[in-house]
Design a protein around this motif. Structure first.
Motif, short mmCIF file in Angstrom:
data_model
loop_
_atom_site.label_atom_id
_atom_site.label_comp_id
_atom_site.label_asym_id
_atom_site.label_seq_id
_atom_site.Cartn_x
_atom_site.Cartn_y
_atom_site.Cartn_z
N ASN A 231 0.83 -1.20 0.00
CA ASN A 231 0.00 0.00 0.00
C ASN A 231 0.86 1.25 0.00
O ASN A 231 1.91 1.28 0.65
CB ASN A 231 -0.93 0.01 1.22
CG ASN A 231 -1.98 -1.07 1.12
OD1 ASN A 231 -2.96 -0.92 0.40
ND2 ASN A 231 -1.77 -2.19 1.80
N ASN A 232 0.41 2.26 -0.72
CA ASN A 232 1.15 3.52 -0.80
C ASN A 232 0.48 4.67 -0.06
O ASN A 232 0.95 5.79 -0.12
CB ASN A 232 1.37 3.91 -2.27
CG ASN A 232 2.42 3.05 -2.91
OD1 ASN A 232 3.44 2.73 -2.30
ND2 ASN A 232 2.18 2.65 -4.14
N VAL A 233 -0.65 4.39 0.58
CA VAL A 233 -1.33 5.40 1.39
C VAL A 233 -1.53 4.81 2.78
O VAL A 233 -2.38 3.94 2.98
CB VAL A 233 -2.68 5.83 0.77
CG1 VAL A 233 -3.39 6.82 1.67
CG2 VAL A 233 -2.47 6.40 -0.62
N ILE A 234 -0.71 5.28 3.72
CA ILE A 234 -0.71 4.73 5.08
C ILE A 234 -0.74 5.90 6.07
O ILE A 234 0.16 6.72 6.08
CB ILE A 234 0.55 3.87 5.32
CG1 ILE A 234 0.61 2.74 4.28
CG2 ILE A 234 0.58 3.34 6.74
CD1 ILE A 234 1.97 2.13 4.08
N TYR A 235 -1.80 5.96 6.84
CA TYR A 235 -1.94 7.00 7.87
C TYR A 235 -1.74 6.37 9.24
O TYR A 235 -2.23 5.26 9.49
CB TYR A 235 -3.35 7.59 7.84
CG TYR A 235 -3.60 8.64 6.79
CD1 TYR A 235 -4.13 9.89 7.15
CD2 TYR A 235 -3.36 8.42 5.45
CE1 TYR A 235 -4.39 10.86 6.20
CE2 TYR A 235 -3.62 9.38 4.49
CZ TYR A 235 -4.13 10.60 4.88
OH TYR A 235 -4.40 11.57 3.94
N LEU A 236 -1.05 7.06 10.12
CA LEU A 236 -0.91 6.66 11.52
C LEU A 236 -1.75 7.64 12.33
O LEU A 236 -1.54 8.85 12.25
CB LEU A 236 0.55 6.72 11.96
CG LEU A 236 1.56 5.93 11.14
CD1 LEU A 236 2.96 6.11 11.70
CD2 LEU A 236 1.18 4.48 11.06
N THR A 237 -2.70 7.11 13.06
CA THR A 237 -3.61 7.97 13.82
C THR A 237 -3.70 7.55 15.27
O THR A 237 -3.33 6.43 15.63
CB THR A 237 -5.04 7.94 13.21
OG1 THR A 237 -5.55 6.61 13.29
CG2 THR A 237 -5.03 8.41 11.77
N ASP A 238 -4.22 8.44 16.07
CA ASP A 238 -4.48 8.18 17.49
C ASP A 238 -5.99 8.26 17.70
O ASP A 238 -6.59 9.31 17.49
CB ASP A 238 -3.77 9.23 18.34
CG ASP A 238 -4.09 9.11 19.83
OD1 ASP A 238 -4.78 8.15 20.22
OD2 ASP A 238 -3.65 9.99 20.58
#
Length: 174
Positions: free
Chosen positions: A20-27
């Motif tokens: 995957n080329n769209v990776i978000y890290l969220t809280d």
């Protein structure tokens, strides 16, 4: 969790990161059950995968993926959730939509087509990102415009070089 289970989970996450080329890290820490359920439903409807991961396992998977996540490593603190999508702007739009009613999710960072975005203040930038296909379409439109002018000039100039030059000169003046 056994060592084998951890390694299997790291490999699973590594494959997700590689593919995957769209990776978000969220809280998303602090969302209640109803809010979390609503977020998961919205992610499903917008074709965004949401997955809560342990930071230590995610860091090992990032290191094994072969991608350069270097600037994102410092964001691996507290609770971390992955958001995986096809379009670079979809998770940002989803986050902003959810935040109309809640303070979370918070963007820790994102990896979009090899570009790194760190911090919640990057949401507006990410929201306005165009997909690769949209950018290609824009370039094609820009390239077609001069070609249309030449074809139009050929048609109106009697299909002679002199007529073409005269038409192009007239258009340049206007």
């Amino acid at each position: 969790m056994t060592k084998e289970e951890k390694n299997a989970l790291i490999e699973e996450i590594t494959e997700i990161l590689k593919n995957n080329n769209v990776i978000y890290l969220t809280d998303i820490e602090g969302l209640n059950a109803a809010q979390t359920s609503q977020l998961r439903r919205m992610c499903f409807n917008k074709k965004v995968q949401l997955r809560v991961v342990k930071n230590t396992l995610l860091k090992k998977a990032m290191e094994r993926s072969g991608k350069n996540f270097g600037e994102l490593f410092p964001t691996l603190k507290g609770m971390t959730s992955l958001m995986i999508a096809e379009s670079g702007s979809t998770p940002a739009r989803l986050i902003l939509e959810v935040r109309k009613k809640s303070e979370k999710p918070i963007l820790k960072g994102a990896y979009v087509e090899e570009a790194i975005f760190v911090g919640d203040n990057q949401l507006k930038v990410l929201e306005n990102l165009k997909s690769r296909e949209e950018l290609i379409g824009d370039i094609i439109l820009l390239l077609q415009s001069p070609i249309k002018n030449v074809v139009s000039a050929l048609n109106s100039g009697g299909q002679t070089i002199a007529g073409l030059l005269k038409t192009l000169e007239d258009r340049a003046k206007s």
